[in-house]
Enzyme design. Structure first.
Site, PDB file in Angstrom:
ATOM      1  N   GLY A  95       0.950  -0.973   0.508  1.00 52.04           N
ATOM      2  CA  GLY A  95      -0.305   0.005   0.125  1.00 52.04           C
ATOM      3  C   GLY A  95       0.909   0.470  -0.072  1.00 52.04           C
ATOM      4  CB  CYS A  96       0.368   4.754  -0.860  1.00 51.12           C
ATOM      5  SG  CYS A  96      -1.315   5.147  -0.537  1.00 51.12           S
ATOM      6  CG  PHE A  97      -0.754   6.530   4.520  1.00 53.34           C
ATOM      7  CD1 PHE A  97       0.539   7.569   4.403  1.00 53.34           C
ATOM      8  CD2 PHE A  97      -2.406   5.702   3.862  1.00 53.34           C
ATOM      9  CE1 PHE A  97      -0.843   8.097   4.555  1.00 53.34           C
ATOM     10  CE2 PHE A  97      -2.880   7.164   3.915  1.00 53.34           C
ATOM     11  CZ  PHE A  97      -1.920   8.259   4.395  1.00 53.34           C
TER      12      PHE A  97
END
Length: 346
Positions: free
Chosen positions: A149-151
């Site tokens: 994921g991005c975070f």
């Protein structure tokens, strides 16, 4: 050898970013793009910036077997809960999957079900976590790759050297992260409406954001012990970018030189990790439109804590760029193929 690829959910921001990146990839041919809502429409009707680059109509994925048969790789840019059904449908085929959602990110599907409130229907899937710098060997042969994921990408890459070298107490980790609004997707939401977002700054999903267990899983594996972290996301009025500020308590006897050496050791030869070093300040604008992750760290001698700063473009290194990086590794291509893009500035 070139690879034929398809993009399921091509009308989301991550799907469109995949199309942008793959257009310049010398070894990838996009053969199918799908959208259930926009099937039959031309992709440029939704994304005019692709005009003259892609002469393709969006398809339904109802005939997933046909799409799979045509594809060496399928990129899935669908909301959580959908990729596992695709994985089951393609289980007996040679097609490999890179899922940009959460369905295949967790070693323990019970954790997935607890945080995402969806029953996992493909618990026995042959999968691996897809954070390229840390999972490269597993990605090479995986049937299904659960793209990070991005975070989580920004946070895990910031903390990995500290966890791997056992320099911090992993149960003291705090992650305070800010994201551009594209991370919330393209769908219309009141909170993301321009008058609501502009000149505003707010936290959301405090204490129960779904990226929390993903960070804990990977930091725990690196440290060799269970990790419990505090993660708080924020939304800022910009379209792209994530800046993660990560805090942890250093173990007794750990020096500044130990910390510097840990980052050099793990990232010295990584093409997309740019170490700014101790005392520097990464900026989202300096990675915009690129697959780079810029990392710097500060040590507070008074509190005996380290503060690590990490900046990425959430749509590239945090989504589509990372997916293509995993694709390159899985295909045996040079890892930087199609990805060595200069950040956009200003």
């Amino acid at each position: 050898m070139d690879s034929k690829v398809s993009i399921l959910g091509a009308t989301g921001y991550a799907g469109a970013e995949l199309m942008r990146i793959l257009y310049n990839h010398p070894n990838a041919e996009v053969v199918h793009i799908t959208s259930e809502r926009h099937a039959g429409e031309h992709i440029t009707a939704l994304y005019p910036h692709l005009r003259g680059l892609y002469d393709m109509e969006l398809e339904s994925m109802r005939d997933i077997a046909r799409i799979g048969a045509d594809s060496d790789f399928v990129f899935i840019g669908l909301p959580h809960g959908h990729a596992m059904e695709v994985g089951r449908a393609l289980a007996g085929m040679r097609t490999r999957i890179i899922d940009l959602g959460a369905d295949y990110r967790f070693d323990d599907t019970d954790v997935y079900e607890a945080w995402y409130h969806v029953r996992h229907t493909h618990a026995d899937a042959p999968r691996t976590y897809g954070l390229s710098e840390l999972c490269r060997d597993a990605v090479r042969t995986a049937k299904i790759i659960g793209n990070a994921g991005c975070f989580t990408t920004a946070s895990i890459l910031a903390l990995a050297p500290l966890a791997k070298e056992r320099l911090v107490d992993v149960n003291t980790i705090l992650v305070d992260a800010k994201s551009g609004v594209s991370g919330a997707g393209r769908g219309a939401k009141t909170a993301n409406h321009f008058p609501e977002l502009y000149d505003n700054f707010r936290a959301y999903n405090v204490a129960h954001h779904r990226h929390t267990p993903e960070i804990e899983q990977e930091i725990g594996k690196l440290a060799g012990e269970k990790a419990t972290i505090q993660f708080t996301p924020h939304l800022v009025p910009m379209s792209r970018g994530i800046l993660a500020t990560c805090y942890a308590t250093l173990k007794e006897g750990v020096t500044e030189d130990d910390v510097d050496a840990a980052y050099e050791k793990i990232y010295r030869n990584e093409p997309f990790i740019r170490l700014l070093g101790r005392g520097a300040y990464p900026s989202t604008k300096e990675v915009r439109g690129s697959n780079f992750c810029d990392i710097a760290w500060h040590i507070d001698a008074r509190t005996h804590r380290i503060i690590v700063l990490s900046a990425i473009d959430n749509l590239v290194k945090g989504a589509a760029g990372q997916a293509v990086q995993n694709f390159n590794i899985a295909c045996g291509f040079d890892e930087t193929t199609g990805l060595m893009m200069t950040p956009l500035y200003p």
